[in-house]
Design a protein around this motif. Sequence first.
Motif, PDB file in Angstrom:
ATOM      1  N   GLU A   1      28.995  12.879  25.414  1.00 51.28           N
ATOM      2  CA  GLU A   1      29.325  13.788  26.527  1.00 51.28           C
ATOM      3  C   GLU A   1      28.085  14.155  27.338  1.00 51.28           C
ATOM      4  OE1 GLU A   1      31.532  17.331  25.630  1.00 51.28           O
ATOM      5  OE2 GLU A   1      32.870  16.263  24.263  1.00 51.28           O
ATOM      6  N   LEU A   2      28.287  14.411  28.617  1.00 52.60           N
ATOM      7  CA  LEU A   2      27.175  14.864  29.461  1.00 52.60           C
ATOM      8  C   LEU A   2      26.731  16.237  28.965  1.00 52.60           C
ATOM      9  CD1 LEU A   2      28.598  13.993  33.014  1.00 52.60           C
ATOM     10  CD2 LEU A   2      26.889  12.705  31.711  1.00 52.60           C
ATOM     11  N   SER A   3      25.435  16.491  29.059  1.00 56.96           N
ATOM     12  CA  SER A   3      24.936  17.779  28.571  1.00 56.96           C
ATOM     13  C   SER A   3      25.312  18.880  29.571  1.00 56.96           C
ATOM     14  CB  SER A   3      23.418  17.703  28.395  1.00 56.96           C
ATOM     15  OG  SER A   3      22.765  18.297  29.477  1.00 56.96           O
ATOM     16  N   PRO A   4      25.374  20.132  29.094  1.00 54.89           N
ATOM     17  CA  PRO A   4      25.697  21.238  30.020  1.00 54.89           C
ATOM     18  C   PRO A   4      24.610  21.427  31.084  1.00 54.89           C
ATOM     19  CG  PRO A   4      25.710  21.944  27.701  1.00 54.89           C
ATOM     20  CD  PRO A   4      25.174  20.573  27.712  1.00 54.89           C
TER      21      PRO A   4
ATOM     22  N   ALA B   1      38.150  16.415  25.594  1.00 54.36           N
ATOM     23  CA  ALA B   1      36.905  15.896  24.995  1.00 54.36           C
ATOM     24  C   ALA B   1      36.767  14.364  25.103  1.00 54.36           C
ATOM     25  CB  ALA B   1      36.785  16.372  23.555  1.00 54.36           C
ATOM     26  N   PRO B   2      37.855  13.566  24.824  1.00 56.87           N
ATOM     27  CA  PRO B   2      37.663  12.105  24.907  1.00 56.87           C
ATOM     28  C   PRO B   2      37.312  11.647  26.334  1.00 56.87           C
ATOM     29  CG  PRO B   2      39.713  12.645  23.737  1.00 56.87           C
ATOM     30  CD  PRO B   2      39.196  13.923  24.311  1.00 56.87           C
ATOM     31  N   VAL B   3      37.845  12.331  27.345  1.00 51.25           N
ATOM     32  CA  VAL B   3      37.529  11.965  28.738  1.00 51.25           C
ATOM     33  C   VAL B   3      36.077  12.328  29.042  1.00 51.25           C
ATOM     34  CG1 VAL B   3      38.112  12.376  31.183  1.00 51.25           C
ATOM     35  CG2 VAL B   3      39.930  12.256  29.457  1.00 51.25           C
ATOM     36  N   ARG B   4      35.643  13.487  28.565  1.00 51.24           N
ATOM     37  CA  ARG B   4      34.243  13.894  28.801  1.00 51.24           C
ATOM     38  C   ARG B   4      33.287  12.863  28.192  1.00 51.24           C
ATOM     39  NH1 ARG B   4      35.920  19.242  27.097  1.00 51.24           N
ATOM     40  NH2 ARG B   4      34.683  19.052  25.179  1.00 51.24           N
ATOM     41  N   ALA B   5      33.639  12.377  26.974  1.00 52.14           N
ATOM     42  CA  ALA B   5      32.774  11.391  26.314  1.00 52.14           C
ATOM     43  C   ALA B   5      32.773  10.070  27.090  1.00 52.14           C
ATOM     44  CB  ALA B   5      33.235  11.164  24.880  1.00 52.14           C
ATOM     45  N   ARG B   6      33.950   9.643  27.556  1.00 55.36           N
ATOM     46  CA  ARG B   6      34.039   8.379  28.304  1.00 55.36           C
ATOM     47  C   ARG B   6      33.235   8.437  29.601  1.00 55.36           C
ATOM     48  NH1 ARG B   6      37.448   4.194  27.341  1.00 55.36           N
ATOM     49  NH2 ARG B   6      38.639   4.501  25.437  1.00 55.36           N
ATOM     50  N   ILE B   7      33.323   9.562  30.294  1.00 57.84           N
ATOM     51  CA  ILE B   7      32.550   9.702  31.542  1.00 57.84           C
ATOM     52  C   ILE B   7      31.046   9.608  31.226  1.00 57.84           C
ATOM     53  CG2 ILE B   7      31.932  11.265  33.444  1.00 57.84           C
ATOM     54  CD1 ILE B   7      34.824  12.317  33.377  1.00 57.84           C
ATOM     55  N   GLY B   8      30.630  10.295  30.150  1.00 59.63           N
ATOM     56  CA  GLY B   8      29.218  10.250  29.761  1.00 59.63           C
ATOM     57  C   GLY B   8      28.781   8.828  29.444  1.00 59.63           C
ATOM     58  N   LEU B   9      29.626   8.099  28.712  1.00 62.68           N
ATOM     59  CA  LEU B   9      29.292   6.723  28.332  1.00 62.68           C
ATOM     60  C   LEU B   9      29.270   5.814  29.567  1.00 62.68           C
ATOM     61  CD1 LEU B   9      28.794   4.588  26.115  1.00 62.68           C
ATOM     62  CD2 LEU B   9      31.272   4.271  25.984  1.00 62.68           C
TER      63      LEU B   9
ATOM     64  N   LEU C   1      26.669  17.077  36.825  1.00 57.76           N
ATOM     65  CA  LEU C   1      28.123  16.906  36.739  1.00 57.76           C
ATOM     66  C   LEU C   1      28.656  17.570  35.466  1.00 57.76           C
ATOM     67  CD1 LEU C   1      30.666  15.634  38.033  1.00 57.76           C
ATOM     68  CD2 LEU C   1      30.235  13.598  36.633  1.00 57.76           C
ATOM     69  N   GLY C   2      27.874  17.445  34.380  1.00 55.83           N
ATOM     70  CA  GLY C   2      28.269  18.029  33.096  1.00 55.83           C
ATOM     71  C   GLY C   2      28.459  19.542  33.168  1.00 55.83           C
ATOM     72  N   ALA C   3      27.781  20.184  34.110  1.00 54.23           N
ATOM     73  CA  ALA C   3      27.861  21.648  34.211  1.00 54.23           C
ATOM     74  C   ALA C   3      29.045  22.108  35.057  1.00 54.23           C
ATOM     75  CB  ALA C   3      26.566  22.181  34.824  1.00 54.23           C
TER      76      ALA C   3
END
Length: 328
Positions: A64-67, A82-90, A71-73
């Motif tokens: 996941e993108l960090s806070p 959560a799975p979408v946040r991880a996919r965007i980060g990846l 964009l992460g903020a």
Amino acid sequence: MNAATTLMGEVPAEERQRVDAEESYQRFLERLSHQSVVKHYDAYADIPWDDPAFAIDPEDPRLELSPDDPLGATTWYRAQPAPVRARIGLHMMANFANIGWRFESILKRGLLEFTARLPDDAPEFRYCYHEVIEEAQHSLFFREVVRRTGMPCRPPRILHLAERQVIGFARRFPELFFFFVLSGEDPIDYTQRQMLGSGRPLHPLIERISRIHVTEEARHMAFARQFLRRSMPQVRGVRLTLLRVRTAVVMKVASLFMSRPSRRIIRTYGIPAAALREAYGRGSRGEEHVKRALFKPRELCWELGVLDARWAWLWRRLDIYAPQGSPV
Ligand SMILES: [Fe+2]
Ligand SMILES: [Fe+2]
């Protein structure tokens, strides 16, 4: 002891200074080359790709993108499952790695062009070859990471359009080429150091690659800076004006590629315009991130007169200006 040193007592002070500076530049390059011999990495021998701990699960929360990420903020990102946040980060990480190896491909070809025009006894020759070899290892691991993420990535068109020109500069206008090098290497290095120093749990593959990259890039950037300090005083007139304009524009473009999601990512995850404005608009966290990421190359520009009070307007216009000594 070389001939020039034995004559030290007979040469004028100015000439002696020049010889001293030349000798210390040569010693600096010898030290860098030696470091490349004793501390270097192989993309396949030094990264345990098939270790189960290094496998990539696209829903791994460590991706996941960090806070602190622009964009992460955003409220939009934090509201995603959560799975979408991880996919965007990846996907963003894969996109940066993809831009990274393509940028390094231009860089390697540029370095080979640069060395092709050097005289036989040029001290830069050996070190530049060490750098080409290291960059080839980086391209291997960046490309392998992109492949293993399975995320579709395409490089920005402008990188493809600019590559011939940049490689040509390495031969005809090396000062401009080495500012191009720093405009890519410095922001990547800044981002990787931020990530490594964040204290957050990182995916071991990302951590390993980032540590190797930070170690070897420190040498590449040190060489580019020393080369520019030595050769910029000879750049004057129209060439200096051209270099001032192009360097500012290249810094802006390179730092944007390395900090924002691609159009494909925006489309794939339906990132709304309001979230993008919140992350990267005027006065945003993203704008501050770009300025901070450009701190070191901008300081070099101040030091070497590429940026001065008369040229500050251009950097302000591009939203990458900060006073000398200030990161933002
Ligand atoms: Fe690299
Ligand atoms: Fe590099």
